[in-house]
Design a protein around this motif. Structure first.
Motif, PDB file in Angstrom:
ATOM      1  N   THR A  77      10.936   4.033  -6.648  1.00 23.65           N
ATOM      2  CA  THR A  77      10.093   4.189  -5.463  1.00 23.65           C
ATOM      3  C   THR A  77      10.169   2.946  -4.596  1.00 23.65           C
ATOM      4  OG1 THR A  77       8.588   5.542  -6.785  1.00 23.65           O
ATOM      5  CG2 THR A  77       7.784   4.767  -4.659  1.00 23.65           C
ATOM      6  N   SER A  78      10.506   3.108  -3.332  1.00 22.86           N
ATOM      7  CA  SER A  78      10.688   1.971  -2.433  1.00 22.86           C
ATOM      8  C   SER A  78       9.370   1.269  -2.114  1.00 22.86           C
ATOM      9  CB  SER A  78      11.335   2.451  -1.120  1.00 22.86           C
ATOM     10  OG  SER A  78      10.520   3.433  -0.487  1.00 22.86           O
ATOM     11  N   PHE A  79       8.245   1.988  -2.216  1.00 23.80           N
ATOM     12  CA  PHE A  79       6.950   1.386  -1.893  1.00 23.80           C
ATOM     13  C   PHE A  79       6.684   0.154  -2.757  1.00 23.80           C
ATOM     14  CE2 PHE A  79       2.383   1.104  -2.979  1.00 23.80           C
ATOM     15  CZ  PHE A  79       1.867   0.797  -1.731  1.00 23.80           C
ATOM     16  N   ILE A 133       0.820  -8.177   0.399  1.00 24.80           N
ATOM     17  CA  ILE A 133       0.198  -8.103   1.719  1.00 24.80           C
ATOM     18  C   ILE A 133       0.751  -6.918   2.505  1.00 24.80           C
ATOM     19  CG2 ILE A 133      -0.206  -9.314   3.883  1.00 24.80           C
ATOM     20  CD1 ILE A 133      -1.639 -10.534   1.509  1.00 24.80           C
ATOM     21  N   SER A 134       2.034  -6.671   2.381  1.00 25.73           N
ATOM     22  CA  SER A 134       2.663  -5.554   3.087  1.00 25.73           C
ATOM     23  C   SER A 134       2.091  -4.215   2.620  1.00 25.73           C
ATOM     24  CB  SER A 134       4.177  -5.573   2.864  1.00 25.73           C
ATOM     25  OG  SER A 134       4.744  -6.762   3.388  1.00 25.73           O
ATOM     26  N   LYS A 135       1.816  -4.120   1.328  1.00 24.88           N
ATOM     27  CA  LYS A 135       1.221  -2.892   0.802  1.00 24.88           C
ATOM     28  C   LYS A 135      -0.170  -2.667   1.388  1.00 24.88           C
ATOM     29  CE  LYS A 135       3.650  -2.996  -3.638  1.00 24.88           C
ATOM     30  NZ  LYS A 135       3.505  -3.174  -5.100  1.00 24.88           N
ATOM     31  N   ILE A 136      -0.957  -3.743   1.474  1.00 26.30           N
ATOM     32  CA  ILE A 136      -2.310  -3.630   2.041  1.00 26.30           C
ATOM     33  C   ILE A 136      -2.242  -3.209   3.500  1.00 26.30           C
ATOM     34  CG2 ILE A 136      -4.395  -4.921   2.656  1.00 26.30           C
ATOM     35  CD1 ILE A 136      -3.975  -6.608   0.165  1.00 26.30           C
ATOM     36  N   PRO A 169      -4.489   1.311   7.150  1.00 26.81           N
ATOM     37  CA  PRO A 169      -4.621   2.263   8.259  1.00 26.81           C
ATOM     38  C   PRO A 169      -4.653   3.710   7.796  1.00 26.81           C
ATOM     39  CG  PRO A 169      -2.967   0.595   8.761  1.00 26.81           C
ATOM     40  CD  PRO A 169      -3.307   0.440   7.318  1.00 26.81           C
ATOM     41  N   LEU A 170      -3.920   4.033   6.730  1.00 24.76           N
ATOM     42  CA  LEU A 170      -3.913   5.400   6.215  1.00 24.76           C
ATOM     43  C   LEU A 170      -5.280   5.784   5.671  1.00 24.76           C
ATOM     44  CD1 LEU A 170      -0.478   5.432   4.337  1.00 24.76           C
ATOM     45  CD2 LEU A 170      -1.003   6.297   6.618  1.00 24.76           C
ATOM     46  N   ILE A 171      -5.948   4.831   4.989  1.00 27.31           N
ATOM     47  CA  ILE A 171      -7.276   5.093   4.437  1.00 27.31           C
ATOM     48  C   ILE A 171      -8.273   5.378   5.552  1.00 27.31           C
ATOM     49  CG2 ILE A 171      -9.201   4.060   3.171  1.00 27.31           C
ATOM     50  CD1 ILE A 171      -7.125   2.520   1.524  1.00 27.31           C
TER      51      ILE A 171
END
Length: 285
Positions: free
Chosen positions: A186-188, A194-197, A202-204
């Protein structure tokens, strides 16, 4: 039965450690759609009831009941579809709330005997063994509780048993070989912390506070009004009245703008009466 256990074993080794509640789901689905729907409804009700029981300050605490219902009601339809109504997501993200709440409730009442200690340890083990985020959350909670116990000199054997049980469940979940296989595919997971946050935040907000959530925003706003009222009653009457009126008018605007046009007129009337009542109550306080 053999196929189910083989699937669970394969899942743990090659896809992730979320096998405990998956196992329950596999066997529940074998009993049919009607059963899983009833089972899910009972599980949700018990989760809300246990949260209310955990936080209530007296025998009948209307305020805590309101907040508990509001928390569940604040979930948007998009959020409900992707979590509660999607059974696979529900069992790993929503179901662990019940055992975790039971664990904290038993902890709050005191680990005074072996049965209570065993029940508390088992509840935290089940919750921590459910999904990675819950596992990390319980470990963090245990760190805070342990530090507090050390500071207050309240380290007892029964609590250590609970700590060990919860951490064990978390480690079984987090260290599952399948987790590492999924990370590699999985690329995520290649993104920085920090990039994950920045990617997820915004999606949340988009799911929970988009323009289709007028009613949910109303519930959250009403809870805010109740909290403001509780904090300011008897102190600064004029500020309280002005604040409640402003927020009520904003909620009124949000409701009429966001509630879909297909909503029946009677529902809109009830909504308007509710807002009028809130504005009137704020003036009377």
């Amino acid at each position: 039965m053999v196929d189910a256990f083989n699937f669970i074993k394969w899942h743990y080794m090659f896809h992730g450690g979320r096998v405990l509640f998956f196992s329950i789901l596999v066997f529940a689905l074998r009993l049919g759609q009607s059963f899983i729907q009833c089972f899910q409804a009972i599980w949700i009700w018990l989760s809300c009831f246990m949260m209310y029981t955990l936080f209530k300050r007296k025998r009948y605490d209307i305020f805590v009941a309101l907040v508990t219902v509001t928390c569940f009601g604040s979930l948007s339809m998009r959020g409900l579809i992707d979590s509660v109504f999607w059974y696979t997501a529900s069992v790993i993200f929503f179901w662990p709330i019940l055992p975790m709440t039971i664990g904290f409730l038993l902890w709050k009442k005191g680990l005074t005997n072996k049965k209570t200690t065993f029940g508390c340890a088992l509840a935290f083990f089940i919750a921590a063994f459910s999904e990675e985020q819950w596992a990390v959350a319980i470990i963090c909670a245990f760190v805070i509780l342990f530090v507090w116990d050390v500071i207050s000199k309240d380290v007892v054997k029964a609590k250590n048993v609970v700590y060990i049980s919860g951490v064990t469940g978390a480690l079984i979940e987090l260290l599952a070989p399948g987790n590492f296989v999924r990370v590699d595919e999985t690329s995520f997971y290649d993104m920085g912390f920090i990039s994950k946050i920045l990617f997820k935040t915004p999606l949340i907000f988009d799911v929970n506070f988009d323009l289709s959530n007028g009613v949910e925003i109303l519930l959250l706003g009403f809870t805010v009004l109740v909290v403001i009222s509780a904090l300011m009653i008897g102190r600064k009457r004029k500020i309280l009245i002005a604040t409640n009126i402003i927020i009520s008018l904003l909620l009124l605007l949000v409701g009429f703008v966001n509630i879909n046009a297909s909503v029946k007129l009677c529902v809109r009337i009830v909504y308007a009466v509710f807002i009028a009542f809130e504005i009137g109550a704020s003036c009377i306080l």
